[in-house]
Enzyme design. Structure first.
Site, short mmCIF file in Angstrom:
data_model
loop_
_atom_site.label_atom_id
_atom_site.label_comp_id
_atom_site.label_asym_id
_atom_site.label_seq_id
_atom_site.Cartn_x
_atom_site.Cartn_y
_atom_site.Cartn_z
N SER A 150 0.93 -0.45 -12.61
CA SER A 150 1.63 0.09 -11.45
C SER A 150 2.81 -0.77 -11.02
O SER A 150 3.71 -0.28 -10.33
CB SER A 150 0.66 0.27 -10.28
OG SER A 150 -0.02 -0.94 -9.99
N ASP A 395 -1.63 -5.46 0.55
CA ASP A 395 -1.07 -5.43 -0.80
C ASP A 395 -0.05 -6.55 -0.97
O ASP A 395 1.08 -6.47 -0.48
CB ASP A 395 -0.40 -4.07 -1.04
CG ASP A 395 0.09 -3.90 -2.47
OD1 ASP A 395 0.08 -4.88 -3.23
OD2 ASP A 395 0.50 -2.77 -2.83
N HIS A 398 2.19 -5.53 -5.26
CA HIS A 398 3.37 -4.69 -5.45
C HIS A 398 4.50 -5.14 -4.54
O HIS A 398 4.35 -6.10 -3.77
CB HIS A 398 3.01 -3.22 -5.20
CG HIS A 398 1.91 -2.73 -6.10
ND1 HIS A 398 0.58 -2.75 -5.73
CD2 HIS A 398 1.94 -2.22 -7.36
CE1 HIS A 398 -0.17 -2.28 -6.71
NE2 HIS A 398 0.64 -1.96 -7.72
#
Length: 439
Positions: A150, A395, A398
């Site tokens: 991702s 997170d 990312h």
């Protein structure tokens, strides 16, 4: 009417009407002397080899597009510092539809915006800000695939957003599966694709057929993941990346037999650590690329981008709340980050050596140092609404869009601009090594 005489380079007066052939010869000689030093640049459209005069909406006013200096630059693009860039960002979360919800930090209430206003400055040279029109010209008629997890998809979405100032692509995906997307820029006949392969090799969740999911994966370290290896032969550029999924519990298979694991807690199974699996996975992925019969593209390894969890692990309350970059003397690559980085680069160098025997090209898109310095660029808790139940609540893996990951396109474009000269040099070396005549 009589023409006046002019002084020619040959050292004596001659009349134009008497010597048109000599005048033409002089003109061609001057053109030859001027153009030859710039021959490596002639493969690019003329407007790519001089400063842009286009509107500032497409270009940074301080950006020099391409020059002999940038083509021949020897400095390390990937060693430097982050410096303020008040002109950024070059798109917003309201002007680009490609931003994944979990990286849409401004939508979910991130209160600060300074994390978007930095640019990378290498030591000893300049890295131009990404120029979308220039990029699309350089890749006209070509195709690029992101192969990985991702974070690789995060990179592709960043690129789409940066290119959106010139053109949006159309969806030409061959499957409804969001893990395997294809986009085409019709005006440039340029295709982007993403291939989901978080471990690069064949893998499956260990209890995939059971009622519960423990997160334990079976990895077949010597087997190609055919979801991508059977699809990429046609592409001109591959960007390979992987990393964070290797922190999860895994059982390693080779020759269809269990050889060990990482944090699997199974009886009589040796813990070989995640570094073993990580190294073997890259080795197999590169072996797959080198085994492709018709692949003639350039393979980029986009190196590991460290996470920035502080005060706990990702599932133990760790978070990333800093609001500005580190300086290079404030943090160093060590421990797990260093081990993972070294493993993939060492396997990359081995694959590069093997690939050269077939005339294949490998390039190191070394983002690790730059991203190590950006603890401020992650979504943290601003990738979802506060009441949402999500796996990665904070997170720190990312990257917000817009954000520091946009600089990866700065790196990529500069590498592509230098590619003509480097590829020519490597082709000559390849022919020389094979004792083939060179003209």
């Amino acid at each position: 009417m009589k023409l006046q005489s002019i002084e020619l380079p040959f050292g004596k007066n001659q009349s134009l009407h008497k010597s048109p052939k000599i005048v033409l010869l002089v003109i061609f000689t001057l053109v030859f002397l001027i153009v030859i030093p710039y021959y490596p640049l002639l493969k690019y459209p003329l407007y790519l080899v001089k400063n842009s005069s286009e509107p500032s909406s497409f270009y940074d006013s301080n950006d020099e597009l391409i020059s002999v200096q940038s083509i021949n630059e020897k400095c390390d693009l990937f060693s430097g510092e982050w410096i303020p860039n008040p002109d950024a960002p070059y798109y917003t979360n309201t002007t680009c539809w490609a931003i994944h919800e979990h990286q849409n930090c401004m939508k979910y209430g991130r209160p600060d915006s300074e994390f978007m206003k930095w640019r990378w400055k290498p030591h000893g040279c300049n890295l131009p800000i990404f120029n979308p029109a220039q990029f699309l010209e350089v890749v006209r008629g070509k195709s690029l695939a992101f192969v990985g997890d991702s974070v690789g998809r995060n990179q592709m979405q960043s690129l789409i957003c940066l290119l959106s100032r010139v053109e949006y692509p159309i969806d030409v995906s061959y499957t409804p599966d969001e893990h395997f997307k294809r986009w085409r820029y019709m005006s440039y006949n340029f295709t982007l694709a993403t291939f989901w392969t978080p471990h690069l090799v064949k893998g499956e969740e260990a209890d995939n057929n059971g009622p519960t999911h423990t997160g334990l994966f079976n990895l077949y370290l010597d087997e190609f993941d055919e979801e991508w290896t059977t699809q990429v032969e046609e592409f001109d550029y591959l960007i390979i990346s992987a990393g964070h999924w290797f922190f999860r519990p895994m059982v390693y298979y080779e020759n269809h037999q269990i050889v060990g694991c990482h944090y699997c807690l199974l009886d009589n199974v040796t813990d070989l650590t995640m570094y073993y699996g990580y190294r073997k996975a890259f080795r197999t992925a590169f072996k797959a690329i080198n085994s492709l019969k018709n692949y003639k593209g350039i393979t980029f390894l986009r190196t590991y981008a460290p996470s920035h969890f502080e005060n706990g692990l990702w599932n133990q309350g760790g978070n990333c709340v800093r609001t500005k970059p580190f300086r290079s003397n404030e943090i160093k690559l060590d421990d797990q980050n260093l081990e993972l980085y070294m493993a993939q680069v060492e396997e990359f160098r081995k694959a590069e050596k093997e690939g050269k025997k077939k005339g294949l090209r490998y390039r190191l898109l070394d983002t690790t140092q730059a991203m190590l310095l950006r603890p401020d660029g992650h979504p943290s808790r601003y990738g979802h609404w506060p009441h949402e139940n999500v796996t990665l609540y904070n997170d720190c893996v990312h990257w917000c869009l817009p954000g520091p990951i946009d600089t990866w396109s700065d790196f990529l474009l500069e590498m592509l601009k230098r590619e003509g000269v480097r590829s020519h040099e490597e082709k000559l070396q390849y022919l020389s090594d094979r004792k083939l005549p060179v003209r």
